[in-house]
Scaffold this active site. Structure first.
Site, PDB file in Angstrom:
ATOM      1  N   ASP A   8      29.773 -27.704  -2.690  1.00 53.00           N
ATOM      2  CA  ASP A   8      30.332 -28.357  -1.911  1.00 53.00           C
ATOM      3  C   ASP A   8      31.518 -28.744  -2.506  1.00 53.00           C
ATOM      4  O   ASP A   8      31.754 -28.340  -3.734  1.00 53.00           O
ATOM      5  CB  ASP A   8      29.164 -29.551  -1.411  1.00 53.00           C
ATOM      6  CG  ASP A   8      28.778 -30.741  -2.619  1.00 53.00           C
ATOM      7  OD1 ASP A   8      29.349 -30.430  -3.695  1.00 53.00           O
ATOM      8  OD2 ASP A   8      28.446 -31.572  -2.381  1.00 53.00           O
ATOM      9  N   CYS A  65      26.353 -28.739  -6.216  1.00 55.63           N
ATOM     10  CA  CYS A  65      26.762 -30.070  -5.807  1.00 55.63           C
ATOM     11  C   CYS A  65      26.916 -30.959  -6.710  1.00 55.63           C
ATOM     12  O   CYS A  65      26.898 -30.788  -8.047  1.00 55.63           O
ATOM     13  CB  CYS A  65      25.822 -30.393  -4.597  1.00 55.63           C
ATOM     14  SG  CYS A  65      24.236 -30.843  -4.805  1.00 55.63           S
ATOM     15  N   THR A  67      25.102 -33.471  -7.831  1.00 53.22           N
ATOM     16  CA  THR A  67      23.665 -33.674  -8.643  1.00 53.22           C
ATOM     17  C   THR A  67      22.904 -32.202  -8.524  1.00 53.22           C
ATOM     18  O   THR A  67      22.030 -32.320  -9.298  1.00 53.22           O
ATOM     19  CB  THR A  67      22.770 -34.729  -7.849  1.00 53.22           C
ATOM     20  OG1 THR A  67      22.483 -34.357  -6.944  1.00 53.22           O
ATOM     21  CG2 THR A  67      23.631 -36.017  -8.003  1.00 53.22           C
ATOM     22  N   HIS A  98       7.931 -18.873 -14.678  1.00 50.72           N
ATOM     23  CA  HIS A  98       6.740 -19.396 -14.085  1.00 50.72           C
ATOM     24  C   HIS A  98       6.831 -19.621 -12.467  1.00 50.72           C
ATOM     25  O   HIS A  98       5.901 -19.475 -11.933  1.00 50.72           O
ATOM     26  CB  HIS A  98       6.345 -20.789 -14.628  1.00 50.72           C
ATOM     27  CG  HIS A  98       5.898 -20.827 -16.232  1.00 50.72           C
ATOM     28  ND1 HIS A  98       5.343 -21.727 -16.598  1.00 50.72           N
ATOM     29  CD2 HIS A  98       5.973 -19.660 -16.879  1.00 50.72           C
ATOM     30  CE1 HIS A  98       4.845 -21.471 -17.882  1.00 50.72           C
ATOM     31  NE2 HIS A  98       5.337 -20.177 -18.034  1.00 50.72           N
ATOM     32  N   HIS A 133       0.724 -17.033 -12.554  1.00 49.66           N
ATOM     33  CA  HIS A 133       1.905 -17.698 -12.059  1.00 49.66           C
ATOM     34  C   HIS A 133       2.046 -17.158 -10.662  1.00 49.66           C
ATOM     35  O   HIS A 133       2.629 -17.929  -9.834  1.00 49.66           O
ATOM     36  CB  HIS A 133       3.148 -17.455 -13.061  1.00 49.66           C
ATOM     37  CG  HIS A 133       3.017 -18.237 -14.371  1.00 49.66           C
ATOM     38  ND1 HIS A 133       2.671 -19.240 -14.424  1.00 49.66           N
ATOM     39  CD2 HIS A 133       3.078 -17.625 -15.597  1.00 49.66           C
ATOM     40  CE1 HIS A 133       2.505 -19.712 -15.723  1.00 49.66           C
ATOM     41  NE2 HIS A 133       2.880 -18.486 -16.507  1.00 49.66           N
TER      42      HIS A 133
HETATM   43  C1  RB5 Z   1      28.421 -35.603  -2.873  1.00 44.44           C
HETATM   44  O1  RB5 Z   1      29.103 -36.985  -2.768  1.00 44.44           O
HETATM   45  C2  RB5 Z   1      27.286 -35.766  -3.216  1.00 44.44           C
HETATM   46  O2  RB5 Z   1      26.467 -36.481  -2.301  1.00 44.44           O
HETATM   47  C3  RB5 Z   1      26.816 -34.205  -3.177  1.00 44.44           C
HETATM   48  O3  RB5 Z   1      27.625 -33.434  -3.815  1.00 44.44           O
HETATM   49  C4  RB5 Z   1      25.418 -34.069  -3.848  1.00 44.44           C
HETATM   50  O4  RB5 Z   1      25.202 -34.792  -5.049  1.00 44.44           O
HETATM   51  C5  RB5 Z   1      24.152 -34.505  -2.990  1.00 44.44           C
HETATM   52  O5  RB5 Z   1      23.031 -33.997  -3.353  1.00 44.44           O
END
Ligand code: RB5
Length: 142
Positions: A8, A65, A67, A98, A133
């Site tokens: 993203d 993304c 996180t 696994h 597994h």
């Molecule tokens: C974008 O701000 C953030 O929400 C996205 O990159 C991600 O971390 C969502 O899970």
């Protein structure tokens, strides 16, 4: 190995670096976007990549993304996609050995480039162990 990659806007800044890492490991990388860091919705890219991986079962995917959480949640809605959110080489190794994970997810705001390099290297060099597994992986989908 053909590897589809998508991010993203939060992770667009590291997409080219990750592509280079994956290519240096001998993979063919297919970039599914985005083309710039304009704000986008991560599920759109997770769904696009998941469909590509499912249509091409010998391929894998990398979704990044901020996180890695949103990408993994979205990709795992697709039957046949096993998206693993990895934070280090150990989680990448276990995801392959696994869980037979076929989509690697991580967060640009969580891991640095050195860690990303070791995650990608471990992911690409690790195969599924099968055996007990395989029975467990077979039970993931309801
Ligand atoms: C974008 O701000 C953030 O929400 C996205 O990159 C991600 O971390 C969502 O899970």
């Amino acid at each position: 190995m053909k590897i589809y990659i998508a991010t993203d806007h939060a992770a667009f800044c590291i997409k080219d670096d990750v592509k280079k890492i994956l290519e240096s490991l001998g993979n063919e990388v297919v970039d599914l976007g985005p083309a710039n860091d304009d704000r986008v919705d991560y599920p759109d890219f997770a769904h696009k990549l998941s469909k590509s991986v499912l249509e091409d079962p010998s391929s894998q995917g990398v979704l990044i993304c901020g996180t890695g959480i949103g990408m993994s949640l979205s990709a795992n809605k697709h039957i046949g996609i096993r998206a693993a959110l990895c934070h280090d080489a150990y989680t990448a190794q276990m995801a392959r050995e696994h869980n037979d994970a076929n989509v690697l997810c991580f967060g640009q705001r969580v891991v640095g480039l050195g860690t990303i390099e070791s995650i990608c290297k471990t992911w690409c060099q690790t195969t599924f162990e099968g055996g007990r597994h395989a029975d467990r992986v077979g039970k993931i989908e309801l």
